[in-house]
Design a protein around this motif. Structure first.
Motif, PDB file in Angstrom:
ATOM      1  N   GLU A  24       0.827  -1.212   0.000  1.00 28.33           N
ATOM      2  CA  GLU A  24       0.000   0.000   0.000  1.00 28.33           C
ATOM      3  C   GLU A  24       0.863   1.265   0.000  1.00 28.33           C
ATOM      4  OE1 GLU A  24       0.209  -1.831   4.099  1.00 28.33           O
ATOM      5  OE2 GLU A  24      -0.493  -2.571   2.181  1.00 28.33           O
ATOM      6  N   LYS A  25       2.012   1.224   0.661  1.00 33.88           N
ATOM      7  CA  LYS A  25       2.916   2.383   0.643  1.00 33.88           C
ATOM      8  C   LYS A  25       3.554   2.536  -0.730  1.00 33.88           C
ATOM      9  CE  LYS A  25       3.934   2.775   5.552  1.00 33.88           C
ATOM     10  NZ  LYS A  25       4.971   2.887   6.584  1.00 33.88           N
ATOM     11  N   ASN A  27       2.295   1.620  -3.542  1.00 37.26           N
ATOM     12  CA  ASN A  27       1.253   2.122  -4.442  1.00 37.26           C
ATOM     13  C   ASN A  27       1.006   3.613  -4.251  1.00 37.26           C
ATOM     14  OD1 ASN A  27       0.804  -0.286  -5.812  1.00 37.26           O
ATOM     15  ND2 ASN A  27      -0.681  -0.994  -4.299  1.00 37.26           N
ATOM     16  N   ARG A  28       1.055   4.090  -3.015  1.00 35.09           N
ATOM     17  CA  ARG A  28       0.889   5.532  -2.768  1.00 35.09           C
ATOM     18  C   ARG A  28       2.040   6.325  -3.387  1.00 35.09           C
ATOM     19  NH1 ARG A  28      -2.601   7.909   1.411  1.00 35.09           N
ATOM     20  NH2 ARG A  28      -1.022   9.531   1.347  1.00 35.09           N
ATOM     21  N   ILE A  29       3.248   5.779  -3.303  1.00 34.23           N
ATOM     22  CA  ILE A  29       4.410   6.446  -3.900  1.00 34.23           C
ATOM     23  C   ILE A  29       4.266   6.495  -5.419  1.00 34.23           C
ATOM     24  CG2 ILE A  29       6.909   6.225  -4.259  1.00 34.23           C
ATOM     25  CD1 ILE A  29       6.919   5.023  -1.315  1.00 34.23           C
ATOM     26  N   LEU A  30       3.812   5.408  -6.006  1.00 32.42           N
ATOM     27  CA  LEU A  30       3.571   5.393  -7.454  1.00 32.42           C
ATOM     28  C   LEU A  30       2.461   6.376  -7.831  1.00 32.42           C
ATOM     29  CD1 LEU A  30       3.911   1.557  -7.971  1.00 32.42           C
ATOM     30  CD2 LEU A  30       5.453   3.313  -8.894  1.00 32.42           C
ATOM     31  N   ASP A  31       1.421   6.461  -7.009  1.00 32.22           N
ATOM     32  CA  ASP A  31       0.353   7.447  -7.250  1.00 32.22           C
ATOM     33  C   ASP A  31       0.916   8.866  -7.237  1.00 32.22           C
ATOM     34  OD1 ASP A  31      -1.586   5.481  -7.483  1.00 32.22           O
ATOM     35  OD2 ASP A  31      -2.376   5.754  -5.450  1.00 32.22           O
ATOM     36  N   ALA A  32       1.842   9.134  -6.323  1.00 28.74           N
ATOM     37  CA  ALA A  32       2.463  10.468  -6.260  1.00 28.74           C
ATOM     38  C   ALA A  32       3.177  10.764  -7.573  1.00 28.74           C
ATOM     39  CB  ALA A  32       3.429  10.554  -5.083  1.00 28.74           C
ATOM     40  N   GLY A  33       3.857   9.780  -8.133  1.00 29.43           N
ATOM     41  CA  GLY A  33       4.515   9.967  -9.428  1.00 29.43           C
ATOM     42  C   GLY A  33       3.510  10.272 -10.524  1.00 29.43           C
ATOM     43  N   LEU A  34       2.371   9.583 -10.490  1.00 25.71           N
ATOM     44  CA  LEU A  34       1.326   9.828 -11.488  1.00 25.71           C
ATOM     45  C   LEU A  34       0.683  11.200 -11.330  1.00 25.71           C
ATOM     46  CD1 LEU A  34      -0.392   6.321 -11.468  1.00 25.71           C
ATOM     47  CD2 LEU A  34       1.016   7.290 -13.308  1.00 25.71           C
ATOM     48  N   LEU A  35       0.683  11.733 -10.102  1.00 30.52           N
ATOM     49  CA  LEU A  35       0.097  13.055  -9.843  1.00 30.52           C
ATOM     50  C   LEU A  35       1.019  14.207 -10.233  1.00 30.52           C
ATOM     51  CD1 LEU A  35      -1.593  12.436  -6.388  1.00 30.52           C
ATOM     52  CD2 LEU A  35      -2.747  13.125  -8.510  1.00 30.52           C
ATOM     53  N   ALA A  36       2.273  13.916 -10.472  1.00 34.93           N
ATOM     54  CA  ALA A  36       3.242  14.976 -10.778  1.00 34.93           C
ATOM     55  C   ALA A  36       2.852  15.713 -12.056  1.00 34.93           C
ATOM     56  CB  ALA A  36       4.635  14.382 -10.917  1.00 34.93           C
ATOM     57  N   PRO A  37       3.022  17.025 -12.056  1.00 34.33           N
ATOM     58  CA  PRO A  37       2.709  17.775 -13.272  1.00 34.33           C
ATOM     59  C   PRO A  37       3.706  17.468 -14.386  1.00 34.33           C
ATOM     60  CG  PRO A  37       3.749  19.206 -11.643  1.00 34.33           C
ATOM     61  CD  PRO A  37       3.536  17.879 -10.980  1.00 34.33           C
ATOM     62  N   THR A  38       3.214  17.546 -15.611  1.00 34.27           N
ATOM     63  CA  THR A  38       4.075  17.383 -16.784  1.00 34.27           C
ATOM     64  C   THR A  38       3.769  18.512 -17.762  1.00 34.27           C
ATOM     65  OG1 THR A  38       2.490  15.955 -17.937  1.00 34.27           O
ATOM     66  CG2 THR A  38       4.126  14.857 -16.532  1.00 34.27           C
ATOM     67  N   SER A  39       4.718  18.796 -18.602  1.00 34.67           N
ATOM     68  CA  SER A  39       4.541  19.860 -19.583  1.00 34.67           C
ATOM     69  C   SER A  39       3.340  19.560 -20.473  1.00 34.67           C
ATOM     70  CB  SER A  39       5.810  19.984 -20.432  1.00 34.67           C
ATOM     71  OG  SER A  39       5.631  20.951 -21.440  1.00 34.67           O
ATOM     72  N   ALA A 104       7.340   9.230  -0.184  1.00 33.19           N
ATOM     73  CA  ALA A 104       8.043   8.200   0.598  1.00 33.19           C
ATOM     74  C   ALA A 104       8.380   8.741   1.984  1.00 33.19           C
ATOM     75  CB  ALA A 104       9.313   7.753  -0.125  1.00 33.19           C
ATOM     76  N   GLU A 105       8.902   9.940   2.033  1.00 37.73           N
ATOM     77  CA  GLU A 105       9.258  10.557   3.322  1.00 37.73           C
ATOM     78  C   GLU A 105       8.021  10.714   4.202  1.00 37.73           C
ATOM     79  OE1 GLU A 105      11.810  11.931   6.165  1.00 37.73           O
ATOM     80  OE2 GLU A 105      12.437  11.216   4.190  1.00 37.73           O
ATOM     81  N   SER A 106       6.912  11.126   3.617  1.00 39.94           N
ATOM     82  CA  SER A 106       5.692  11.316   4.400  1.00 39.94           C
ATOM     83  C   SER A 106       5.161  10.006   4.966  1.00 39.94           C
ATOM     84  CB  SER A 106       4.609  12.001   3.553  1.00 39.94           C
ATOM     85  OG  SER A 106       3.966  11.074   2.701  1.00 39.94           O
ATOM     86  N   LEU A 107       5.544   8.890   4.357  1.00 38.53           N
ATOM     87  CA  LEU A 107       5.096   7.564   4.795  1.00 38.53           C
ATOM     88  C   LEU A 107       6.097   6.887   5.728  1.00 38.53           C
ATOM     89  CD1 LEU A 107       3.710   6.268   1.377  1.00 38.53           C
ATOM     90  CD2 LEU A 107       2.376   7.036   3.363  1.00 38.53           C
ATOM     91  N   GLY A 108       7.157   7.611   6.089  1.00 39.68           N
ATOM     92  CA  GLY A 108       8.153   7.048   6.997  1.00 39.68           C
ATOM     93  C   GLY A 108       9.216   6.216   6.307  1.00 39.68           C
ATOM     94  N   LEU A 109       9.279   6.298   4.988  1.00 42.96           N
ATOM     95  CA  LEU A 109      10.299   5.583   4.216  1.00 42.96           C
ATOM     96  C   LEU A 109      11.415   6.541   3.830  1.00 42.96           C
ATOM     97  CD1 LEU A 109       7.875   3.616   1.925  1.00 42.96           C
ATOM     98  CD2 LEU A 109       9.444   2.591   3.570  1.00 42.96           C
ATOM     99  N   SER A 110      12.562   5.983   3.556  1.00 41.53           N
ATOM    100  CA  SER A 110      13.688   6.764   3.051  1.00 41.53           C
ATOM    101  C   SER A 110      13.914   6.390   1.596  1.00 41.53           C
ATOM    102  CB  SER A 110      14.941   6.492   3.879  1.00 41.53           C
ATOM    103  OG  SER A 110      14.775   7.010   5.175  1.00 41.53           O
ATOM    104  N   SER A 111      14.663   7.231   0.902  1.00 37.28           N
ATOM    105  CA  SER A 111      14.884   7.002  -0.524  1.00 37.28           C
ATOM    106  C   SER A 111      16.219   7.587  -0.945  1.00 37.28           C
ATOM    107  CB  SER A 111      13.754   7.646  -1.338  1.00 37.28           C
ATOM    108  OG  SER A 111      13.761   9.051  -1.153  1.00 37.28           O
ATOM    109  N   CYS A 112      16.606   7.230  -2.162  1.00 24.32           N
ATOM    110  CA  CYS A 112      17.786   7.820  -2.775  1.00 24.32           C
ATOM    111  C   CYS A 112      17.615   7.800  -4.285  1.00 24.32           C
ATOM    112  CB  CYS A 112      19.053   7.057  -2.380  1.00 24.32           C
ATOM    113  SG  CYS A 112      20.570   7.876  -2.952  1.00 24.32           S
ATOM    114  N   PHE A 113      17.835   8.935  -4.893  1.00 24.17           N
ATOM    115  CA  PHE A 113      17.796   9.078  -6.347  1.00 24.17           C
ATOM    116  C   PHE A 113      19.129   8.608  -6.917  1.00 24.17           C
ATOM    117  CE2 PHE A 113      19.106  11.747  -9.942  1.00 24.17           C
ATOM    118  CZ  PHE A 113      18.085  11.524 -10.837  1.00 24.17           C
TER     119      PHE A 113
END
Length: 172
Positions: A24-25, A27-39, A104-113
């Motif tokens: 579920e986390k 999927n929420r992160i993937l949803d955030a990617g889908l919500l991102a604005p695009t040109s 990810a940060e809001s869900l208590g997860l860490s990340s790295c690009f």
């Protein structure tokens, strides 16, 4: 916590606990990617979420340096963008990655690009070609980066607003 406080706490993490990322986390992160604005709302981005250990191991070797830790990340998201849909594919995919990092940060997860664009493999090959070949995707599917996700083994101290270099701010 407000957004700026969360941004101060967000740090790049390359060492994760051996704890899976809940579906579920992810999927929420993937949803955030889908919500991102695009040109022009062209939506050129595609997101490949990977938890398979063998595939993550292959990810870890697509570039010469800076990607080895991907093999041990509980989850990895590769962000592709179709350059035929938008000449702003770098910007669009970068914004999507940023939205996912913040979720990810809001869900208590860490990340790295992990940067892929303009990077080379150990043998001098193109890192984008290396990752495209893992998914059998055509050249028009470009990759600016990969996002590693998990629960931090150890998280660096947060930033503070007082530490910011405000000399970069200009007023006209």
């Amino acid at each position: 916590m407000d957004l700026l406080e969360m941004m101060c706490q967000r740090r790049s993490v390359r060492s994760f606990k051996n704890q899976p990322v809940e579906e579920e986390k992810l999927n929420r992160i993937l949803d955030a990617g889908l919500l991102a604005p695009t040109s022009m709302n062209r939506r050129p981005c595609m997101f490949y979420a990977v938890k398979d250990p063998e595939m993550k191991k292959q990810f870890s070797g697509i570039k010469k340096a800076g990607g080895a830790f991907l093999a041990d990340a509980p989850a990895v998201i590769a962000v592709f963008a179709d350059e035929n849909k938008a000449d702003t594919w770098i910007e669009d995919s970068s914004i999507a990655l940023t939205f996912m990092i913040l979720e990810a940060e809001s869900l208590g997860l860490s990340s790295c690009f992990v940067q892929v664009y303009l990077r080379k493999g150990e043998d001098g090959s193109d890192a984008e070609d290396n990752i495209r070949s893992l998914f059998n995707l055509p050249e028009n599917n470009r990759v600016s980066g990969i996002l590693a996700l998990g629960y931090a083994e150890k998280k660096p101290a947060p930033y503070s607003l007082e530490q910011l270099d405000r000399s970069a701010l200009k007023e006209i």
